[in-house]
Write an enzyme that holds these catalytic residues in place. Structure first.
Site, PDB file in Angstrom:
ATOM      1  CE  LYS A 169      -4.523   0.816   0.186  1.00 21.39           C
ATOM      2  NZ  LYS A 169      -5.715   0.010  -0.378  1.00 21.39           N
TER       3      LYS A 169
HETATM    4  P1  NAD Z   1     -12.843   7.578  -2.947  1.00 19.46           P
HETATM    5  O1  NAD Z   1     -12.219   8.503  -2.678  1.00 19.46           O
HETATM    6  O2  NAD Z   1     -13.411   7.264  -4.305  1.00 19.46           O
HETATM    7  O3  NAD Z   1     -14.268   7.747  -1.924  1.00 19.46           O
HETATM    8  C1  NAD Z   1     -14.264   7.858  -0.539  1.00 19.46           C
HETATM    9  C2  NAD Z   1     -15.733   8.185  -0.243  1.00 19.46           C
HETATM   10  O4  NAD Z   1     -15.703   8.311   1.196  1.00 19.46           O
HETATM   11  C3  NAD Z   1     -16.022   9.731  -0.736  1.00 19.46           C
HETATM   12  O5  NAD Z   1     -17.468   9.637  -1.090  1.00 19.46           O
HETATM   13  C4  NAD Z   1     -15.885  10.497   0.496  1.00 19.46           C
HETATM   14  O6  NAD Z   1     -16.553  11.583   0.504  1.00 19.46           O
HETATM   15  C5  NAD Z   1     -16.140   9.458   1.656  1.00 19.46           C
HETATM   16  N1  NAD Z   1     -16.029   9.946   2.854  1.00 19.46           N
HETATM   17  C6  NAD Z   1     -14.437  10.251   3.291  1.00 19.46           C
HETATM   18  N2  NAD Z   1     -14.388  10.626   4.412  1.00 19.46           N
HETATM   19  C7  NAD Z   1     -15.815  10.317   4.734  1.00 19.46           C
HETATM   20  C8  NAD Z   1     -16.281  10.598   6.171  1.00 19.46           C
HETATM   21  N3  NAD Z   1     -15.814  11.066   7.245  1.00 19.46           N
HETATM   22  N4  NAD Z   1     -17.530  10.004   6.174  1.00 19.46           N
HETATM   23  C9  NAD Z   1     -18.403   9.501   5.352  1.00 19.46           C
HETATM   24  N5  NAD Z   1     -17.856   9.757   4.011  1.00 19.46           N
HETATM   25  C10 NAD Z   1     -16.432   9.735   4.061  1.00 19.46           C
HETATM   26  O7  NAD Z   1     -12.343   6.328  -2.464  1.00 19.46           O
HETATM   27  P2  NAD Z   1     -12.454   4.889  -2.569  1.00 19.46           P
HETATM   28  O8  NAD Z   1     -11.547   4.112  -3.636  1.00 19.46           O
HETATM   29  O9  NAD Z   1     -14.145   4.448  -2.863  1.00 19.46           O
HETATM   30  O10 NAD Z   1     -12.210   4.036  -1.229  1.00 19.46           O
HETATM   31  C11 NAD Z   1     -13.219   3.781  -0.248  1.00 19.46           C
HETATM   32  C12 NAD Z   1     -12.931   2.709   0.589  1.00 19.46           C
HETATM   33  O11 NAD Z   1     -12.779   1.532  -0.106  1.00 19.46           O
HETATM   34  C13 NAD Z   1     -11.153   2.794   1.293  1.00 19.46           C
HETATM   35  O12 NAD Z   1     -11.265   2.123   2.639  1.00 19.46           O
HETATM   36  C14 NAD Z   1     -10.307   2.014   0.205  1.00 19.46           C
HETATM   37  O13 NAD Z   1      -9.323   1.343   0.809  1.00 19.46           O
HETATM   38  C15 NAD Z   1     -11.462   1.086   0.280  1.00 19.46           C
HETATM   39  N6  NAD Z   1     -11.133   0.075  -1.103  1.00 19.46           N
HETATM   40  C16 NAD Z   1     -11.069   0.603  -2.480  1.00 19.46           C
HETATM   41  C17 NAD Z   1     -10.718   0.037  -3.728  1.00 19.46           C
HETATM   42  C18 NAD Z   1     -10.814   0.751  -4.905  1.00 19.46           C
HETATM   43  O14 NAD Z   1     -10.590  -0.014  -6.112  1.00 19.46           O
HETATM   44  N7  NAD Z   1     -10.995   2.025  -5.143  1.00 19.46           N
HETATM   45  C19 NAD Z   1     -10.541  -1.269  -3.497  1.00 19.46           C
HETATM   46  C20 NAD Z   1     -10.853  -1.992  -2.379  1.00 19.46           C
HETATM   47  C21 NAD Z   1     -10.966  -1.445  -1.275  1.00 19.46           C
END
Ligand code: NAD
Length: 417
Positions: A107
């Protein structure tokens, strides 16, 4: 948002300890798996638009490479720290093993707030960070991907920077790139799609139809918005969603495709026609059948776990539930599909992207979807059987599967020198 900042590395190590105990793992293998193989900390000096120089701090942690090159996303966020990045790298190791990908876990993260940066500043941070990582990334070493606040354009800059440094195009150095530079069809929504497949499988096993089930989704970014869209398409009724600015509810179900359209124009879910506002705590504990946390870690804690009304939780985010909350939910018989299984769709299609880049031969979207579904359903079945056999939660079962596979690879390879 529920925020008692719990150290994610302590959480990840506690989960490993429990899995090792259940597996009666050789203590020397357990000891090895507690530590990251390699950690790189970098300073990223960047010229800001106003002419001043700012130094950002960044990390890349490679937790384990016994099953193959390291794989894992890059996060741009003000709260990034070394323990968080290390925990996320560990979870990637188990996740890749749960879905049987030939990868280890890594990561990366940069401490910054992209909402306060111009596109030019963001690009310069990305390019300098990528250059600093040059020593340790590459298609055969470590392959970054998008995570919180990073996206396809950022992956495009990373691919270009690494290619410039090497002197030739290296599309396989990152995944989640735009299609035009070696990206894969189906990558953008792969994590959300995988979350939806897992949600469907849990419902099937429990004999509770997804059709008409009331679903709440925390986070409306890459994972949350696509998970909501796919669940909506499968007949689930998404009654509440939230993002960093707050949440919205509609008991009759939100029109998710229209909400996605609004967010693409206004960057906000707030003010969506027919919805009322709610805060993030209400989103987690409000009325629903299925809860999908898809924002950040440590959201479901000992403070709010008893108040959660959902009987099914599917973790779109990494580490959204603390170990104390796990215990409370298990006692309450809430069925929880853990992150290392539920959100593995993203890394699975990243794997497809890497394979396509190496072959320079690209697949059709239908092929990608059907291969993704097969991998997700098979992994779900294996985790479910493990949990039935050992009478443990799905999290414990997934951890046992992931840790056992990594430990086996480590044992076969032996200790160098
Ligand atoms: P992103 O940046 O696209 O979206 C994050 C979302 O969470 C946004 O809508 C943001 O407004 C919201 N957010 C942030 N802080 C917040 C808070 N305090 N309260 C409520 N909402 C809040 O990120 P993402 O890629 O969607 O990732 C989200 C999660 O999924 C993370 O834990 C990431 O590690 C995990 N993840 C992502 C992927 C991927 O392919 N992008 C894969 C596996 C896991």
């Amino acid at each position: 948002m529920a925020h008692t900042k719990i150290n994610p590395l302590e959480m990840a190590r506690e989960q490993l300890r429990q899995a090792a105990e259940r597996l009666k793992l050789d203590p020397s293998l357990h000891e090895k798996l507690k530590y990251p193989k390699r950690t790189l900390e970098v300073a990223i000096p960047v010229k800001m638009d106003d002419g001043t120089l700012r130094v950002f701090e960044g990390y890349r942690v490679q937790h384990n490479m016994d099953r193959g090159p390291a794989k894992g996303g890059i996060r741009f966020h003000p709260s990034v720290d070394i323990d968080e990045v290390t925990a996320l790298a560990m979870w990637m190791t188990w996740k890749c093993a749960v879905v049987r990908l030939p990868y280890g876990g890594a990561k990366g993260g940069v401490i910054c707030d992209p909402s306060k940066l111009s596109q030019g500043e963001l690009e310069r941070i990305t390019r300098r960070y990528t250059s600093e990582l040059k020593l340790i990334i590459g298609p055969e070493k470590d392959i970054p991907a998008p995570d919180v606040n990073t996206n396809a354009s950022i992956m495009g800059w990373m691919m270009d920077t690494h290619s410039m440094n090497m002197g030739y195009s290296v599309p396989g150095v990152v995944t989640g790139k735009p299609l035009e530079v070696g990206g894969s069809r189906g990558r953008v929504d792969a994590t959300g799609q995988g979350v939806a497949y897992v949600t469907e499988q849990v419902c099937l096993k429990l004999g509770k139809p997804l059709q008409g089930a009331r679903v709440a989704v925390q986070g409306f970014g890459n994972v949350g918005s696509h998970a909501a869209r796919c669940i909506h398409q499968m007949g689930g009724k998404v009654v509440a969603v939230s993002d960093v600015h707050g949440g919205i509810r509609n008991e009759d179900g939100l029109d998710i495709p229209r909400l996605i359209e609004q967010v693409s124009k206004t960057r906000s879910i707030i003010g969506f026609p027919g919805s009322r506002e709610c805060n993030n705590e209400e989103l987690l504990t409000g009325d629903c059948d299925i809860l999908v946390p898809a924002a950040l870690e440590s959201q479901i804690t000992a403070q709010n776990a008893a108040a959660i009304k959902a009987s099914i939780i599917v973790e779109g985010a990494n580490g959204p539930t603390t170990p104390e909350a796990d215990v409370i939910l298990e006692k309450r018989k809430v069925v929880l599909a853990p992150d290392i299984l539920a959100n593995a769709g993203g890394v699975t299609v990243s794997y497809f992207e890497w394979v396509q880049d190496i072959q320079s031969y690209f697949w059709e979207e239908d092929e990608i979807r059907s291969r993704l579904k097969t991998i997700m359903v098979n992994a779900f079945d294996e985790v479910w059987s493990m949990s039935q056999k050992h009478k443990v939660s799905l999290r414990s079962a997934a951890m046992m599967l992931g840790v056992a596979r990594v430990a086996e690879a480590a044992k076969i390879r032996g200790l160098y020198p």
